[in-house]
Design a protein around this motif. Structure first.
Motif, PDB file in Angstrom:
ATOM      1  N   ARG A   1      -5.857   1.620  -3.284  1.00 26.44           N
ATOM      2  CA  ARG A   1      -4.632   1.789  -4.066  1.00 26.44           C
ATOM      3  C   ARG A   1      -3.548   0.857  -3.551  1.00 26.44           C
ATOM      4  NH1 ARG A   1      -2.612   7.721  -4.695  1.00 26.44           N
ATOM      5  NH2 ARG A   1      -2.346   7.504  -2.425  1.00 26.44           N
ATOM      6  N   HIS A   2      -2.840   0.202  -4.513  1.00 23.64           N
ATOM      7  CA  HIS A   2      -1.664  -0.610  -4.215  1.00 23.64           C
ATOM      8  C   HIS A   2      -0.478  -0.004  -4.930  1.00 23.64           C
ATOM      9  CE1 HIS A   2      -3.630  -4.654  -2.836  1.00 23.64           C
ATOM     10  NE2 HIS A   2      -3.937  -3.623  -2.056  1.00 23.64           N
ATOM     11  N   SER A   3       0.737  -0.377  -4.465  1.00 26.90           N
ATOM     12  CA  SER A   3       1.942   0.111  -5.136  1.00 26.90           C
ATOM     13  C   SER A   3       2.877  -1.054  -5.386  1.00 26.90           C
ATOM     14  CB  SER A   3       2.646   1.169  -4.286  1.00 26.90           C
ATOM     15  OG  SER A   3       3.063   0.638  -3.047  1.00 26.90           O
TER      16      SER A   3
ATOM     17  N   ASP B   1      -7.260  -5.638 -10.885  1.00 30.19           N
ATOM     18  CA  ASP B   1      -6.764  -4.301 -11.293  1.00 30.19           C
ATOM     19  C   ASP B   1      -7.903  -3.533 -11.990  1.00 30.19           C
ATOM     20  OD1 ASP B   1      -5.495  -2.061 -12.218  1.00 30.19           O
ATOM     21  OD2 ASP B   1      -3.803  -3.106 -13.138  1.00 30.19           O
TER      22      ASP B   1
ATOM     23  N   ILE C   1       1.714   3.215  -8.729  1.00 32.91           N
ATOM     24  CA  ILE C   1       0.473   3.112  -7.963  1.00 32.91           C
ATOM     25  C   ILE C   1      -0.647   2.764  -8.928  1.00 32.91           C
ATOM     26  CG2 ILE C   1      -1.185   4.404  -6.558  1.00 32.91           C
ATOM     27  CD1 ILE C   1       1.163   6.023  -5.475  1.00 32.91           C
TER      28      ILE C   1
ATOM     29  N   TYR D   1      -4.997   1.184  -9.089  1.00 34.84           N
ATOM     30  CA  TYR D   1      -6.240   0.997  -8.347  1.00 34.84           C
ATOM     31  C   TYR D   1      -6.674  -0.461  -8.470  1.00 34.84           C
ATOM     32  CZ  TYR D   1      -6.496   6.069  -8.230  1.00 34.84           C
ATOM     33  OH  TYR D   1      -6.233   7.387  -8.008  1.00 34.84           O
TER      34      TYR D   1
ATOM     35  N   ASP E   1      -1.828   5.428   2.596  1.00 32.68           N
ATOM     36  CA  ASP E   1      -3.072   4.659   2.633  1.00 32.68           C
ATOM     37  C   ASP E   1      -3.065   3.595   3.732  1.00 32.68           C
ATOM     38  OD1 ASP E   1      -3.799   6.168   0.508  1.00 32.68           O
ATOM     39  OD2 ASP E   1      -3.878   4.547  -0.968  1.00 32.68           O
TER      40      ASP E   1
ATOM     41  N   ARG F   1       0.858  -1.202   0.000  1.00 32.87           N
ATOM     42  CA  ARG F   1       0.000   0.000   0.000  1.00 32.87           C
ATOM     43  C   ARG F   1       0.891   1.247   0.000  1.00 32.87           C
ATOM     44  NH1 ARG F   1      -5.554   0.000   1.526  1.00 32.87           N
ATOM     45  NH2 ARG F   1      -6.383  -2.079   1.147  1.00 32.87           N
TER      46      ARG F   1
ATOM     47  N   THR G   1      -7.637  -0.076 -12.548  1.00 32.66           N
ATOM     48  CA  THR G   1      -7.054   1.256 -12.828  1.00 32.66           C
ATOM     49  C   THR G   1      -7.690   1.915 -14.049  1.00 32.66           C
ATOM     50  OG1 THR G   1      -4.945   0.561 -11.874  1.00 32.66           O
ATOM     51  CG2 THR G   1      -4.918   2.512 -13.305  1.00 32.66           C
TER      52      THR G   1
END
Length: 712
Positions: A77-79, A109, A85, A87, A54, A50, A111
């Motif tokens: 949101r992930h990284s 995913d 980054i 969504y 977040d 994350r 995004t």
């Protein structure tokens, strides 16, 4: 089977321990998406995938999880390992992994979908912003023409709040006239009937506060597949100021002093009233015709009018404004000189030309008159008999006439752009010489009696007029006018010298006359010493007094700065003193009172008047106080208007009852009458507690010497 679904799932999948949040296992899709190796994953918790900001949100999600429940998170949101980054949506459920309480999380995913939603939201926000901030107000109506949407601009233009108009029809508004409402209804019917999908019109209505506004309305309809109305969208703008501006323009158009035409190509399609005056015809005679229809075949420069006009029009249409002089013909064939201005004019999608035609007839006359005036001024300046020069604001010579060159001996070339005062003014007088305003010159001040020097150093006495010229309150030039008065000054000096000589001569004459009369008086005085006869003594004394009265006049004239007049008050005082010294001793007890103002009398009246007073006073001294030791004589001289009144009154024994001056034959009485006649006066004699003689005559100023009438 579960292992197979775990490994072959195209979406990232991970298993993490519920207590420690450590990641226990991931699939190949996870490693590829997040960029970690298998060994690196073993050291991770679900916090590390994350973004740091977040993590707090993750804690809230974890506290909401219940054992044994499947949970679908919202978009989070992930990284990745590289910091990218993205969504995701996460589905998770409880799972026992190798005896540990864990959870399986399947990651989707989203995004692209989130970005698409963001773009759509931004587009909606932008559209909503433009609608609310557009200069055009917007109203959205349903199929029954009830308001669904009311923009902020609509509120600003009309003054009505959205909550007050939602669900209302156009009848909620107050139109200026019934005709305006009927016109709006007509346009609505066109949309409802399907005859039109778009309408444009202008109308007038009142704002909420009652202010009348002019509106331009654009309406369009959205229909379904069957042609039924879904909604109607209208945009409108406040054109009140535009209408006012248009009205002002129309007034300017019609009231302009120049002819104004609107041209489509080379033909007139509109014109103002002044255009008809220029061409001397009606508007119908102009519209549809061309510029060269009102022109001779050739212009004064020899160019063909039609060809030249078309060239000018073509250039103006190509956005090159044209201004040129043109010979026009009125309807009756009379030629007129004009100035034409052509400019491209765009009205909507149409292109026109605006032509402005100015009649130069009066202007050319004015220019001719101006040239004539300039020529007259030039001739007057250059050939004037007086020396004239023009200087600028720094006192530098800009123009000089022939008389100036002749007077001072300088040529025009020697004077131009030179400081005038450094050339013709002495060093001692330089600071006092009049200069332009920046150097202390006084507007309108006239200098006289100045001395200026010629090229040869000869002094010239001149009368100088210094005249500044102003334009819009600022001095732009100055004129100096020099009149040579050298000869006049010399004549004045000669005349002054001559007058001084004549003054000395007059003084000498009066002095000699006075001395001669004094000698005669002295001789008579000597005669009295040799005579014992009372009668002869009386005659000698009377003669002596008469001579002294005349001598006193000449003495006063000799002592006076003005040889033409004497002060009669001074004269009478001197005469009385002289009489007291001349008459017998016993008469000195007589008191004489003099009442007279400062009256000036010319020599022609002074001598006879002096002798008259002498006779009257002598008569009073000799006859009024017989038998008395004392008495008084009162002498009065008054000036009333243009007349003089002399009165000699005594308080003596008075005149006999039968006294008549006409019957008296003595020299004294005859002399009194003769002197009165010489003064053109009136003699009045009466007895009022003594004798009273009054002489009344008009005061005159006559040049020449006084004369005495011959005694009878």
């Amino acid at each position: 089977m579960e292992q197979l679904l775990f490994d072959l799932n195209p979406n990232p999948v991970l298993i993490y321990e519920q207590d420690s949040l450590c990641i226990l296992k991931v699939n190949e899709a996870f490693l590829k998406k997040y960029g970690y190796s298998c060994d690196e994953v073993k050291a991770l918790t679900i916090k590390e995938i994350r973004p740091p900001e977040d993590v707090e949100k993750l804690r809230k999600i974890l506290t909401q999880l219940e054992d044994g429940q499947t949970r679908r998170s919202g978009v989070v949101r992930h990284s990745s390992k590289s910091g990218e980054i993205f969504y995701v949506k996460v589905n998770s459920h409880s799972y026992n992994y190798e005896g540990k309480e864990s959870r399986v999380a399947i990651i989707h995913d989203v995004t692209d979908r989130v970005e698409a939603e963001k773009k759509a939201r931004r587009a909606f926000d932008e559209l909503n912003h433009h609608v609310n901030h557009s200069p055009l107000a917007m109203i959205k109506w349903d199929a029954d023409f009830r308001i669904l949407k009311w923009s902020k601009r609509a509120e600003e233009v009309t003054g009505f709040k959205e909550r007050a108009v939602l669900g209302k029809t156009p009848y909620v508004f107050r139109f200026d006239r019934d005709e305006d409402l009927a016109f709006v209804e007509e346009k609505m019917n066109l949309l409802v009937s399907g005859k039109k999908d778009k309408v444009h019109f202008e109308t007038s209505m009142h704002r909420k506060d009652g202010t009348l506004i002019e509106l331009r309305v654009h309406a369009s309809v959205l229909r379904d597949a069957n042609g039924a109305i879904v909604s109607v969208l209208t945009f409108f703008e406040d054109i009140t100021e535009q209408k006012k501006t248009k009205l002002r323009y129309l007034r300017l158009f019609e009231n302009a002093n120049d002819g104004i035409f609107i041209m489509e190509g080379d033909r007139f399609i509109e014109c103002n009233e002044q255009a008809t005056n220029i061409y001397g015809c009606s508007k119908n005679d102009i519209l549809g015709r061309t510029l060269y229809d009102f022109s001779p075949e050739f212009q004064p420069d020899g160019k063909n009018s039609k060809e030249e006009a078309r060239k000018r029009i073509e250039k103006a249409l190509n956005e090159v404004p044209q201004v040129f002089q043109w010979k026009h013909l009125k309807k009756d064939g009379t030629g007129i000189d004009t100035e034409v201005s052509l400019n491209r004019l765009e009205l909507g999608s149409e292109v026109y030309l605006q032509a402005i035609i100015r009649d130069l007839t009066e202007q050319k006359k004015a220019r001719a008159e101006l040239r004539k005036s300039e020529q007259l001024f030039k001739e007057l300046f250059l050939k004037a008999p007086g020396a004239i020069i023009m200087v600028d604001q720094q006192n530098r010579v800009k123009m000089v006439n022939q008389s100036f060159e002749k007077l001072f001996g300088y040529s025009k070339a020697e004077l131009l752009d030179q400081d005038l005062d450094q050339i013709i003014v002495s060093k001692d007088d330089y600071q006092k010489a009049p200069k332009m305003p920046s150097y202390g010159f006084n507007d309108g001040q006239f200098y006289s009696g100045v001395t200026r020097y010629t090229k040869d150093g000869e002094p010239k006495e001149v009368l100088l007029g210094a005249i500044p010229v102003y334009l819009d309150g600022e001095a732009i030039a100055g004129f100096g006018i020099y009149i040579d008065i050298t000869e006049q000054k010399e004549n004045e000096r000669k005349l002054k010298k001559s007058l001084e000589e004549k003054q000395v001569l007059l003084e000498e004459i009066h002095h000699r006359v006075k001395n001669n009369l004094a000698i005669i008086s002295g001789l008579l005085q000597l005669q009295t010493f040799d005579s014992q006869d009372e009668k002869i003594l009386s005659v000698l004394n009377d003669s002596q007094l008469r001579i002294q009265s005349m001598a006193t006049v000449h003495e006063l004239l000799y002592q006076s700065e003005n040889f033409a007049e004497i002060s009669f008050k001074t004269y009478v005082n001197k005469l009385i003193n002289s009489m007291k010294n001349t008459l017998p001793f016993d008469h000195k007890k007589i008191d004489v009172k003099i009442e007279t103002a400062e009256i000036l009398m010319d020599i022609n009246q002074a001598i006879p008047c002096a002798m008259l007073i002498n006779e009257l006073i002598t008569n009073a001294f000799k006859h009024a106080f017989k038998g008395r030791k004392s008495g008084s004589i009162r002498i009065t001289l008054k000036e009333i208007g243009e007349r003089l009144i002399i009165k000699v009154k005594d308080n003596g024994v008075g005149l006999p009852d039968d006294f008549s001056i006409d019957k008296k034959k003595s020299i004294g009485m005859n002399l009194i009458q003769t002197l009165t006649q010489q003064l053109k006066g009136e003699l009045n004699v009466k007895s009022e507690g003594g004798g009273c003689f009054t002489v009344n005559f008009e005061k005159t100023k006559r040049r020449g010497s006084g004369t005495l009438h011959t005694l009878n």
